[in-house]
Design an enzyme around this catalytic site. Structure first.
Site, PDB file in Angstrom:
ATOM      1  N   SER A  39      -2.785   0.227  -3.921  1.00  0.00           N
ATOM      2  CA  SER A  39      -4.069   0.463  -4.547  1.00  0.00           C
ATOM      3  C   SER A  39      -4.380  -0.689  -5.480  1.00  0.00           C
ATOM      4  O   SER A  39      -3.468  -1.336  -6.020  1.00  0.00           O
ATOM      5  CB  SER A  39      -4.021   1.775  -5.338  1.00  0.00           C
ATOM      6  OG  SER A  39      -5.078   1.834  -6.265  1.00  0.00           O
ATOM      7  N   ASP A  56     -13.478   2.163  -1.727  1.00  0.00           N
ATOM      8  CA  ASP A  56     -12.683   1.012  -1.310  1.00  0.00           C
ATOM      9  C   ASP A  56     -12.953   0.521   0.111  1.00  0.00           C
ATOM     10  O   ASP A  56     -13.155  -0.665   0.332  1.00  0.00           O
ATOM     11  CB  ASP A  56     -11.191   1.352  -1.407  1.00  0.00           C
ATOM     12  CG  ASP A  56     -10.736   1.594  -2.824  1.00  0.00           C
ATOM     13  OD1 ASP A  56     -11.601   1.747  -3.701  1.00  0.00           O
ATOM     14  OD2 ASP A  56      -9.529   1.644  -3.050  1.00  0.00           O
TER      15      ASP A  56
END
Length: 562
Positions: free
Chosen positions: A475, A127
């Site tokens: 998330s 990420d």
């Protein structure tokens, strides 16, 4: 004699009798006489055995090295860090996640700047290291290509695909009694079968797609399996491509334009991508000196539909998307509809329109990507909400499946851990707006992701009965009626810090508002009486971050006012 126009940085390091000591050091790492006359290209590798997202990237870095050397350059592989959100999630260690974006960007900039690289290939697989790579490449402004490490294959449980979010949601299912501990263990053991980034349209795949839409990676780099010949070829070709960029002097500043960022936002919306894209695209634009604000997401979102039925809100994994052709056919659809700018330059040396000119539509009968005239949602799922609870803006991810408006009573928690306990033990009930505060960039410090609480809510079957708001973030795997990035955050005196249990809150994803349904006088009285908490950290990385970091509404960058 070499062309100094292709060696503007390495010539300073290597040329002349007085640079004999410099060359001597490089001979020890494999340079021969002829290599000193070639463009030197750094390969920034985020390889690490910390996480499956990055465990294979050393091999991809070697492929890029091969591509560079074959094309007439001299490659130097160097490393940087990564952290695993999936492993640190729900723990104090997650505070380092967003911080790692800045550490990685700083480290790539530092090495490339110090060692005189004429170009850079950056390879990211998780990420934060992907936007970090782009931030560094934008700052350096040297010919560069980004390579995505690729997506993981799904695991299989009871003949259905499972991934990391399946495990988080299984925790809530076990707490509610819908599965037993034995099945929880089975899901745990089967969900992550090997290398690659988390398998839905979570943050990693969202950012890989955004970077391709920006023009900074080769076509379809974002939609390839981590373990595949396609990904090896992508890495090899990136090495050759960067040499062409060096020869043509095409730099990130030529590619990372305002129009390119509009293209990236459009693609993120069409894919139903992660809220983290808002945070990261703002930060990347800042590094590229491109004006971009929260409100741009709203304006673009009015005309761009969600058309990809991908997890977490949809039913398909990224591997399914790869199988039908990946991102290019979707971008061609958007281009043909006039929704993206075809004249933007890319790392191929061609424009978006030129790259897409020969792309065929998705195969007949597929139901992963919907037609633009029959979308999953007619406008953006990413909603920028303002109101007396977020006067500087907040980010919601509303697919429409959870409804478009929610009114409920606040139940407040001062940390993610407290909220998770409240959800799992039944303290959180239908009609609640779960408030998790002091988790912002300053307050955390570090702005943790609330995947464990949102997954627990879904696992307990409360996805349509409970909302969750936070000055932290989410998330890409989070779904449900959730609002994050609430600014100002609690730690700097934002209204979220003065909420009390039972306060009535309304979230309206059509009006793009989030409000505390109390009088302005009562809210101001509470704010006037508010006192800041003592800093959680006074030394080290987190303390430095808390001192430097900007608001989430500005991308949570650490060099905003320097």
């Amino acid at each position: 004699m070499s062309d100094l126009n292709q060696r503007p940085y390495s010539s300073i390091i290597n040329d002349g009798k007085d640079r004999a000591p410099n060359r001597s050091m490089l001979r020890a790492v494999g340079f021969e006489d002829e290599d000193f006359q070639k463009p030197i290209v750094g390969v920034a590798s985020t390889w690490s055995m910390v996480t499956p997202c990055n465990m294979h990237i050393d091999g991809l870095a070697r492929k890029s090295e091969q591509g560079i050397n074959t094309a007439g350059g001299k490659a130097i592989i160097f490393g940087t860090i990564t952290v695993s959100d999936g492993i640190s999630m729900g723990t104090p260690g997650m505070r380092y996640s967003l911080v790692s974006r800045e550490v990685i960007a700083d480290s790539i900039e530092t090495v490339a700047g110090a060692e005189g690289f004429d170009g850079v290939v950056a390879i990211g697989g998780c990420d934060k290291n992907m936007p970090a790579c782009l931030i560094a490449l934008a700052r350096l402004n040297r010919p560069s290509v980004f390579v995505y490490g690729g997506t993981i294959l799904p695991g299989i449980h009871k003949e259905k695909p499972v991934d990391i979010v399946s495990v988080f949601e299984a925790v809530g299912q076990e707490a509610s009694g819908s599965i037993d501990e034995k099945e929880l263990k089975e899901i745990e053991c089967r969900s992550i079968p090997g290398p690659g980034s988390c398998g839905g349209m979570y943050t990693a795949n969202t950012m890989a797609s955004a970077i391709e839409a920006l023009g900074m990676s080769l076509p379809n780099s974002s939609a390839q399996l981590a373990v595949s010949k396609d990904k090896e070829e992508d890495s090899l070709n990136a090495g050759a491509a960067v040499l062409e960029l060096v020869r043509k002097n095409i730099r990130p500043s030529d590619i990372l334009t305002r129009k390119a960022f509009e293209n990236a936002i459009t693609v993120v919306i069409a894919l139903g991508g992660s809220t983290n894209a808002v945070l990261h695209l703002l930060a990347m634009a800042h590094a590229a000196n491109v004006e971009l604000t929260l409100d741009d997401f709203t304006e673009i979102g009015k005309r761009v539909p969600v058309i990809a039925d991908l997890k977490p809100s949809g039913k398909y994994n990224m591997s399914h998307f790869c199988r039908i052709g990946g991102l290019e056919p979707l971008m061609k659809m958007l281009l043909d509809a006039g929704l993206i700018h075809g004249d933007c330059l890319t790392v191929t040396g061609k424009t978006i329109a030129e790259n897409l000119s020969e792309i065929e539509p998705y195969p007949e009968g597929q139901d992963i990507v919907y037609p633009l005239d029959n979308p999953i949602k007619p406008d953006s799922h990413l909603r920028i909400l303002y109101g007396n609870l977020s006067p500087e803006g907040s980010v919601a991810k509303i697919s429409g499946k959870e409804g478009l408006e929610f009114t409920g009573k606040a139940i407040t928690f001062e940390s993610e851990e407290d909220a998770l306990e409240g959800i799992l033990n039944g303290k959180v009930e239908a009609g609640h707006v779960v408030v998790i505060r002091n988790e912002g960039p300053v307050g955390g410090p570090g702005m943790r992701e609330m995947l464990a609480p949102t997954s627990a809510i879904m696992g307990r079957g409360l996805g349509k009965e409970v909302a969750l708001i936070t000055d932290g973030r989410f998330s890409g795997g989070s779904h449900g009626f959730v609002v994050g990035h609430i600014t100002p955050e609690a730690a700097v005196g934002g209204p979220i810090g003065v909420l009390q249990d039972g306060d009535p809150i309304t979230i309206d994803a059509e009006k793009n508002e989030i409000n505390l349904n109390l009088s302005a006088e009562e809210i101001n009285r509470r704010i006037d009486a508010w006192k800041p908490n003592a800093a959680r950290e006074t030394r080290g990385t987190l303390a430095k971050y808390a001192k430097l970091v900007s608001s989430a509404s500005l991308g949570a960058v650490t060099d905003k006012d320097l």
